[in-house]
Design a protein around this motif. Structure first.
Motif, short mmCIF file in Angstrom:
data_model
loop_
_atom_site.label_atom_id
_atom_site.label_comp_id
_atom_site.label_asym_id
_atom_site.label_seq_id
_atom_site.Cartn_x
_atom_site.Cartn_y
_atom_site.Cartn_z
N ASP A 100 0.83 -1.22 0.00
CA ASP A 100 0.00 0.00 0.00
C ASP A 100 0.85 1.26 0.00
OD1 ASP A 100 -1.94 -1.83 0.21
OD2 ASP A 100 -2.40 -1.49 2.32
N VAL B 294 1.34 3.43 -3.27
CA VAL B 294 0.35 4.39 -3.80
C VAL B 294 0.75 5.83 -3.46
CG1 VAL B 294 -2.10 4.98 -3.87
CG2 VAL B 294 -1.40 2.62 -3.55
N ASP C 171 -4.66 -5.39 -7.24
CA ASP C 171 -5.51 -4.41 -6.57
C ASP C 171 -4.78 -3.08 -6.41
OD1 ASP C 171 -7.19 -3.20 -4.37
OD2 ASP C 171 -8.25 -5.08 -4.75
N ILE C 172 -3.50 -3.15 -6.03
CA ILE C 172 -2.71 -1.93 -5.87
C ILE C 172 -2.57 -1.23 -7.23
CG2 ILE C 172 -0.47 -1.01 -5.21
CD1 ILE C 172 -1.94 -2.03 -2.82
N TYR D 113 -4.58 -1.37 -9.68
CA TYR D 113 -5.90 -0.78 -9.98
C TYR D 113 -6.05 0.56 -9.27
CZ TYR D 113 -10.99 -0.17 -9.70
OH TYR D 113 -12.26 0.35 -9.76
N THR D 114 -5.68 0.57 -7.98
CA THR D 114 -5.79 1.82 -7.19
C THR D 114 -4.93 2.92 -7.81
OG1 THR D 114 -5.90 0.35 -5.28
CG2 THR D 114 -5.67 2.70 -4.83
N LYS E 137 -6.04 6.42 -9.42
CA LYS E 137 -5.54 7.67 -8.84
C LYS E 137 -5.10 8.65 -9.93
CE LYS E 137 -1.77 9.32 -5.88
NZ LYS E 137 -0.56 8.93 -5.12
N TYR F 22 -15.81 -3.30 -9.31
CA TYR F 22 -14.69 -2.48 -9.80
C TYR F 22 -15.06 -1.85 -11.15
CZ TYR F 22 -11.78 -4.75 -6.27
OH TYR F 22 -11.24 -5.20 -5.10
N GLN G 19 -17.17 1.05 -10.72
CA GLN G 19 -16.39 2.17 -10.18
C GLN G 19 -15.66 2.90 -11.32
OE1 GLN G 19 -13.78 0.75 -7.12
NE2 GLN G 19 -13.04 2.80 -6.63
#
Length: 898
Positions: free
Chosen positions: A216, A219, A251-252, A254-255, A259, A279, A282
């Motif tokens: 995390d 990010v 997932d990271i 994707y984030t 962003k 997702y 979103q």
């Protein structure tokens, strides 16, 4: 104050004893000293002096010496071609400084000294030697780093930071095992990550974060300049990570994409994640750009995700309709025909055009026998070659052109169940064109011949494959026939539903088909096809209820029924429910161990191989190889699916696929007969629509094998690896095989099927389940291929028997291998693009070229396996980074004509 201070000066004098031997050793190595240039000698003397001064009693002198030492090291660290000179000359003093450091009182100076020792430790480290340092155990460089000053670690150079990162990873593991605090380490990790991200070392940053289990953090540290490279590394490495780390990495990524507003890339990752729908929504709702939403819809349509466009995604009803149309894939037929016209291949081809009998010399050239099996083969060849073109010379030709050309006549040149495949072939020819397809098939539904009706029902399923429609015509028509008395008609309707609604997870179908499964009166074949249809419709859904019904159906079978070859498709249907879902299959797999031994092992192996299909899980491949290495006494059949399983799991990435090809070679040499029969099929799925020369040669060798099953499987696989490529070498091999096997009806049938596959859609289609730069795996496509391959494990009773229509399930994997660029109104737009071999640029420095050996064409263009396209003009901007399928271009506002 004077007396207590006295011991300190003596301490250095005690500790300065070791340096003289170092000098003495230098004398022995006089040659080395002579080799030093005057500058180097001066530097060495200078540094020796600093080491002495740094142990001086006067803190002022000490500080000056340490400062100068720091300065020397730092100025040298900037170039890392070899060990920097200051570090080289300071190495002999490492022990001295270390023991002096222990005696220093806590002060700023001690921290200064720790910094220098930390850098020196870089050159000293001996593998496996860890210093015991109460209360914790550290690697040396890291130990002194944590004792030293807080300053910027980057100033000591890249090599130092990389070394620290390596030591942190080990230390973190150790502290985790011993339940010790890790806060100090994490602070250091923060510094290292920000250093790496500033210096284009994204892969190293990601690796470190994976080691300390804190992805995390990434990010916060990425910015617009490096997020793409960081995400590329994350997504590429996810293929090699065990679950659940692989999903975490995605997932990271994707984030991060979300962003920075790279929504098309975020969507591709969303389709890979566990529960894609939330997702995907979103992604849609985070933009108001309607054009972008259209592009997203094209990506979703290509992936085959069944999705309702709701008010959140598009408030306006017209907009909703436009998006739903694209998601439903209604534009596919139109785009495909645009491509065909552009490449000028609209002219229908007859099977004779494919066989090219005139090129074969000698025997077998003149076999003009009009046997039913030859005609059946011609039906399939005709269907595969003219797939989606809407016209051919057998089924849709106008009846007055020639007496033999009319569709009615061709249909009745086939015997019994052959008529079913002939009628269904019309569905394949009109593929994706639902309106005219349903109209033309309708006339066969009123036939008195049950086989023709069954074929027409299957044809309706094929026509609507991958194309959804709001009024669901296929469902309405086919539902009426599920409960009919004739089992052929029932199978046609059931399989039609399975193909038409693959992946849609329609509740209605679950109800009706489960009823057929649960009905003790259903004939075995109807039961098996109901299970397969449910498996395809609910592919990868892990639906417990359906799994239960299939398990009960398996448990209630009598001894005699379990001996039927077609029964093997029941475990496949069960496996399809868990396709690619890894651990979720375990409960069901436990139940399968309680089955009758005839089917228990087969079921267990099939479930494992399908649940891990496309994951690249090395441990499962090893397990399957273990199963293949056993020598079995009685006629057990579970090694076939194990061999296929190796290929299904390993096809996830190039490296695994190559290793699997090598393992399969071994199995060919040492395996039992039932293993050898499955190897060609495994090679076929590994390189599907991708004719690699080494695999082609192996299959060519096996196509002349003494064992009939091996050679037939090899012939079919030649068709699979060349599917839709028009590969001239494979076409030549198959022509030769057709003359070699001219007396063997079964082999000749396989050769014909393979010839049809090689010229699939006249070379415009592919069977590869991977798309979007080999990043996304379409579960429906893979499900279709797996079913056909498992049926091919026992050809004599399925494809060469009366279930040859199983071959039509392959339609689930058929997709145009095209790049079609459209403008903002979705009308085709021709622009120049460069098409070349894709280059893997993960973790490379700078901005490397992503394709090599390219040619410039104007769209629409065909993309072969392993090729990539990029725009060759600045005039337009594509709305997705991956140019495949339908790509919307918008005008570049900053572009000015020359």
């Amino acid at each position: 104050m004077a007396p207590p201070e006295h011991p300190t000066p003596t301490a250095p004098s005690e500790h300065s004893q070791p340096p003289p031997p170092a000098v003495a050793k230098g004398k022995g190595k006089k040659k080395d000293d002579d080799d030093l240039s005057e500058e180097d000698q001066a530097l060495k003397d200078q540094l020796d002096l600093y080491v002495l001064r740094s142990q001086d009693a006067d803190p002022g002198v000490q500080k000056l010496a340490l400062e100068s030492m720091r300065q020397e090291i730092r100025s040298a660290t900037s170039s890392m071609t070899s060990v920097p000179k200051p570090l080289k000359f300071l190495r002999p003093h490492y022990g001295t400084l270390k023991s002096y450091f222990e005696t220093m009182p806590e002060s700023e100076l001690k921290k200064y000294m720790a910094d220098i020792l930390s850098v020196l430790a870089l050159t000293m480290s001996i593998e496996g030697e860890r210093l015991t340092f109460p209360p914790l155990v550290f690697q040396e460089s890291l130990k002194y780093r944590l004792l030293g000053s807080e300053g910027d670690i980057g100033s000591w150079g890249h090599e130092y930071v990389r070394n620290l990162a390596g030591e942190i990873a080990q230390e973190f593991q150790k502290r985790q095992d011993d339940d010790l605090p890790i806060d100090a380490l994490m602070e250091l990790v923060q510094q290292i990550i920000s250093f790496h991200m500033k210096h284009n070392a994204e892969p190293e940053a990601v690796d470190l974060l994976m080691e300390v289990e804190d992805l995390d953090l990434l990010v916060e540290h990425v910015d617009t300049t490096n997020y793409k490279r960081a995400c590329l590394y994350l997504t590429s490495s996810s293929k090699y990570l065990p679950a659940p780390d692989d999903m975490l990495a995605l997932d990271i990524a994707y984030t991060i994409y979300m962003k920075f507003g790279d929504l098309a890339s975020a969507l591709r990752i969303a389709l890979q994640l566990e529960k894609p729908m939330q997702y995907v929504k979103q992604v849609y709702t985070s933009t108001d750009d309607f054009l972008l939403k259209k592009q997203f819809s094209y990506i979703i349509a290509r992936h085959g995700l069944a999705m309702e466009i709701d008010d959140e995604i598009a408030a306006d009803d017209n907009d909703k309709e436009v998006l739903q149309e694209i998601v439903n894939n209604t534009k596919l037929s139109e785009g495909y025909l645009t491509l065909a016209r552009d490449i000028e291949v609209m002219e229908p081809k007859s099977p004779e055009d494919i066989y090219k009998v005139h090129l074969i010399d000698g025997r077998g050239a003149s076999s003009s026998l009009d046997s039913a099996r030859q005609n059946l083969a011609a039906t399939f060849v005709n269907a595969f070659v003219n797939a989606g073109f809407g016209q051919d010379k057998l089924m849709t030709a106008p009846s007055d052109s020639s007496s033999s050309g009319s569709s009615g006549n061709w249909l009745f040149k086939n015997k019994e169940h052959g008529k079913a495949s002939a009628a269904a072939s019309l569905g394949m020819i009109l593929l994706w064109d639902t309106d005219s397809g349903l109209a033309q098939l309708d006339k066969y539904l009123h036939s008195n011949d049950t086989h023709v009706v069954a074929g027409a029902l299957l044809g309706i399923g094929i026509v609507t494959c991958g194309v959804k429609n709001d009024c669901d015509p296929a469902l309405a028509i086919l539902m009426e026939y599920i409960g009919k008395d004739d089992s052929n008609i029932r199978i046609g309707a059931i399989l039609g539903l399975g193909i038409a609604y693959a992946g849609s997870q329609k509740e209605e179908l679950k109800m009706h088909l489960s009823a057929v499964l649960g009905d003790s009166q259903s004939p075995l074949e109807v039961l098996v096809f109901s299970a397969i249809a449910l498996g395809l419709v609910f592919v990868g859904s892990c639906n417990e209820e359906i799994a239960q019904s299939i398990i009960f159906a398996l448990m209630e079978r009598s001894e005699a029924e379990l001996a039927e070859p077609i029964i093997r498709l029941l475990p496949v249907a069960l496996g399809l429910l868990y396709l690619g879902k890894q651990e979720s299959v375990e409960a069901t797999a436990e139940v399968s161990k309680t089955f009758d031994e005839k089917i228990g092992k087969y079921c267990d192996v099939t479930l494992m191989s399908l649940a891990y299909a496309g994951t690249g899980n090395v441990l499962k491949v090893q397990k399957l190889l273990g199963i293949c290495s056993q020598h079995l006494e009685k006629g057990e059949t579970h090694q076939g699916p194990a061999v296929l399983g190796i290929a299904l799991i390993a096809m996830a990435e190039e490296l695994g696929a190559e290793m699997a090809v090598r393992s399969l070679e071994r199995l060919l040499q040492y395996g039992e007969q039932n293993i050898r029969r499955a190897v060609p099929l495994a090679l076929g799925i590994l390189c599907i629509s991708n004719p690699k020369v080494n695999v082609m040669d192996t299959l060519s060798r096996l196509s002349h094998d003494a064992d009939a099953d091996v050679s037939m499987a090899a012939i079919i696989s030649l068709g699979l690896i060349g599917a839709g490529t028009n590969n001239a070498r494979i076409a030549g091999m198959l022509r030769n095989l057709s003359s070699y096997y001219y007396k063997e009806a079964a082999h000749l049938f396989c050769v014909r099927i393979a010839q049809g596959l090689v010229h699939l859609g006249k070379g415009l289609l592919t069977l590869s389940p991977y798309h979007s730069d080999r990043f996304l795996l379409s579960p429906m496509a893979l499900g279709g291929l797996v079913t056909v391959l498992h049926a091919c494990l026992d050809m004599k009773s399925t494809i060469l028997g009366k279930y040859h229509y199983i071959l039509y399930i392959i339609v689930l994997a058929m997709q145009p291998r095209m790049l079609l660029t459209v403008d903002e109104d979705l009308k085709p737009l021709s622009v120049p693009v460069r098409v070349g071999q894709a280059v893997d640029v993960v973790g490379q420095a700078g901005r490397p070229k992503t394709i090599t050996g390219f040619q410039t064409h104007s769209t629409p263009v065909l993309l072969a396996a392993g090729e990539r396209a990029e725009l060759a003009t600045e005039k337009y901007i594509p709305l997705t980074p991956v140019l495949e399928g339908f790509v919307i271009l918008k005008k570049n506002p900053e572009y000015h004509e020359e």
